[in-house]
Design a protein around this motif. Structure first.
Motif, PDB file in Angstrom:
ATOM      1  N   GLU A  44       0.763  -1.316   0.263  1.00 27.73           N
ATOM      2  CA  GLU A  44      -0.224  -0.329  -0.186  1.00 27.73           C
ATOM      3  C   GLU A  44       1.240   1.145  -0.100  1.00 27.73           C
ATOM      4  O   GLU A  44       2.074   1.203   0.638  1.00 27.73           O
ATOM      5  N   ARG A  45       0.159   2.421  -0.757  1.00 28.00           N
ATOM      6  CA  ARG A  45       0.839   3.784  -0.660  1.00 28.00           C
ATOM      7  C   ARG A  45       1.001   3.925   1.329  1.00 28.00           C
ATOM      8  O   ARG A  45      -0.015   4.041   1.749  1.00 28.00           O
ATOM      9  N   GLU A  46       2.424   4.626   1.325  1.00 28.19           N
ATOM     10  CA  GLU A  46       2.882   4.472   2.775  1.00 28.19           C
ATOM     11  C   GLU A  46       3.066   6.202   3.110  1.00 28.19           C
ATOM     12  O   GLU A  46       4.170   6.833   1.556  1.00 28.19           O
ATOM     13  N   PHE A  47       3.077   7.219   3.967  1.00 22.65           N
ATOM     14  CA  PHE A  47       3.122   8.310   4.135  1.00 22.65           C
ATOM     15  C   PHE A  47       4.918   8.369   4.870  1.00 22.65           C
ATOM     16  O   PHE A  47       5.873   8.082   4.853  1.00 22.65           O
ATOM     17  N   VAL A  48       5.751   9.432   4.034  1.00 18.61           N
ATOM     18  CA  VAL A  48       6.954   9.488   3.951  1.00 18.61           C
ATOM     19  C   VAL A  48       6.802  10.969   5.113  1.00 18.61           C
ATOM     20  O   VAL A  48       7.808  10.087   6.032  1.00 18.61           O
ATOM     21  N   ALA A  49       6.671  11.638   4.413  1.00 15.33           N
ATOM     22  CA  ALA A  49       6.948  13.087   4.987  1.00 15.33           C
ATOM     23  C   ALA A  49       6.005  14.335   4.540  1.00 15.33           C
ATOM     24  O   ALA A  49       4.620  14.203   3.187  1.00 15.33           O
ATOM     25  N   THR A  50       6.174  15.469   5.253  1.00 11.97           N
ATOM     26  CA  THR A  50       4.834  16.468   4.869  1.00 11.97           C
ATOM     27  C   THR A  50       5.291  17.832   5.649  1.00 11.97           C
ATOM     28  O   THR A  50       5.757  17.659   6.639  1.00 11.97           O
ATOM     29  N   ILE A  51       5.002  18.843   5.340  1.00 17.84           N
ATOM     30  CA  ILE A  51       5.438  19.994   5.048  1.00 17.84           C
ATOM     31  C   ILE A  51       3.739  21.065   5.035  1.00 17.84           C
ATOM     32  O   ILE A  51       3.588  21.203   3.747  1.00 17.84           O
ATOM     33  N   SER A  52       4.073  21.699   5.962  1.00 19.82           N
ATOM     34  CA  SER A  52       2.727  22.774   5.723  1.00 19.82           C
ATOM     35  C   SER A  52       3.209  24.583   4.844  1.00 19.82           C
ATOM     36  O   SER A  52       4.254  24.832   3.979  1.00 19.82           O
ATOM     37  N   ASP A  53       1.711  24.883   4.502  1.00 23.81           N
ATOM     38  CA  ASP A  53       2.401  25.401   3.454  1.00 23.81           C
ATOM     39  C   ASP A  53       3.543  26.739   3.520  1.00 23.81           C
ATOM     40  O   ASP A  53       3.835  27.095   2.626  1.00 23.81           O
ATOM     41  N   SER A  54       3.815  27.530   5.269  1.00 23.05           N
ATOM     42  CA  SER A  54       5.027  27.693   5.462  1.00 23.05           C
ATOM     43  C   SER A  54       5.908  28.071   5.663  1.00 23.05           C
ATOM     44  O   SER A  54       6.849  28.309   5.582  1.00 23.05           O
ATOM     45  N   GLY A  55       6.311  26.632   5.800  1.00 23.81           N
ATOM     46  CA  GLY A  55       7.526  25.370   5.795  1.00 23.81           C
ATOM     47  C   GLY A  55       8.303  25.385   6.890  1.00 23.81           C
ATOM     48  O   GLY A  55       8.898  24.527   7.651  1.00 23.81           O
ATOM     49  N   ILE A  56       7.068  26.034   7.950  1.00 25.59           N
ATOM     50  CA  ILE A  56       6.761  25.774   9.479  1.00 25.59           C
ATOM     51  C   ILE A  56       6.975  23.763   9.867  1.00 25.59           C
ATOM     52  O   ILE A  56       7.715  24.043  11.448  1.00 25.59           O
ATOM     53  N   ILE A  57       5.955  24.042   9.606  1.00 29.66           N
ATOM     54  CA  ILE A  57       5.178  23.019   9.973  1.00 29.66           C
ATOM     55  C   ILE A  57       5.735  21.264   9.385  1.00 29.66           C
ATOM     56  O   ILE A  57       5.576  21.493   8.146  1.00 29.66           O
ATOM     57  N   THR A  58       6.511  20.543   9.914  1.00 25.16           N
ATOM     58  CA  THR A  58       7.125  19.372   8.599  1.00 25.16           C
ATOM     59  C   THR A  58       6.328  17.984  10.023  1.00 25.16           C
ATOM     60  O   THR A  58       6.794  18.361  11.438  1.00 25.16           O
ATOM     61  N   ALA A  59       6.801  16.931   9.336  1.00 24.99           N
ATOM     62  CA  ALA A  59       6.446  16.057   9.754  1.00 24.99           C
ATOM     63  C   ALA A  59       7.045  14.178   9.339  1.00 24.99           C
ATOM     64  O   ALA A  59       6.937  14.517   7.826  1.00 24.99           O
ATOM     65  N   ILE A  60       7.522  13.830   9.898  1.00 22.84           N
ATOM     66  CA  ILE A  60       8.311  12.547   9.323  1.00 22.84           C
ATOM     67  C   ILE A  60       7.835  10.924   9.858  1.00 22.84           C
ATOM     68  O   ILE A  60       7.889  11.095  11.212  1.00 22.84           O
ATOM     69  N   ALA A  61       7.752  11.148   8.865  1.00 25.43           N
ATOM     70  CA  ALA A  61       7.516   8.586   9.795  1.00 25.43           C
ATOM     71  C   ALA A  61       8.393   8.405  10.276  1.00 25.43           C
ATOM     72  O   ALA A  61       9.563   8.284   9.406  1.00 25.43           O
ATOM     73  N   ASP A  62       8.133   7.811  11.069  1.00 27.62           N
ATOM     74  CA  ASP A  62       9.005   7.004  12.403  1.00 27.62           C
ATOM     75  C   ASP A  62       9.739   6.329  11.281  1.00 27.62           C
ATOM     76  O   ASP A  62      10.884   5.688  11.388  1.00 27.62           O
TER      77      ASP A  62
END
Length: 122
Positions: A44-62
């Motif tokens: 299945e497709r899996e999440f890797v990373a995301t970044i907010s519009d401003s770039g301030i908020i990021t999240a990375i998969a474990d």
């Protein structure tokens, strides 16, 4: 609406690095959060990373924390995924996608690129 094009994939050896780019066209790129997802054959497709519009908020998969990093340059309408210490299990098609807010759920992303293949040999 926004159009997305991924680039930077390729065939590398374990331990190497790659930087993927997600180039956007269309209006208001800087108002979209951008996510990276990947899908390996038979999985299945899996999440890797995301970044907010401003770039301030990021999240990375474990599964890639400490090895991958996400950033963006709104002046260039581009989001980057820096991938270090690559492993064979990182092999997949990598997609970038746009959403109105950061999320690890692919269902939240309305616009998708065509993907770029990353293959890591052992």
């Amino acid at each position: 609406q926004v159009q997305l094009v991924e680039s930077g994939g390729g065939l590398v050896q374990a331990g190497d690095s790659l930087r993927l780019s997600c180039a956007a066209s269309g209006r208001a790129f800087s108002t979209f959060a951008i996510g990276w997802f990947r899908q390996a054959p038979g999985k299945e497709r899996e999440f890797v990373a995301t970044i907010s519009d401003s770039g301030i908020i990021t999240a990375i998969a474990d599964s890639v924390t400490g090895r991958f990093d996400i950033s963006r340059n709104n002046a260039k309408n581009t989001v980057y995924l820096q991938m270090n210490s690559l492993k064979p299990e990182d092999s997949a098609v990598y997609y970038c996608a746009a959403a109105h807010t950061t999320s690890y759920r692919d269902s939240q992303y309305a616009y998708w690129g065509q993907g770029t293949q990353v293959t890591v040999s052992s």
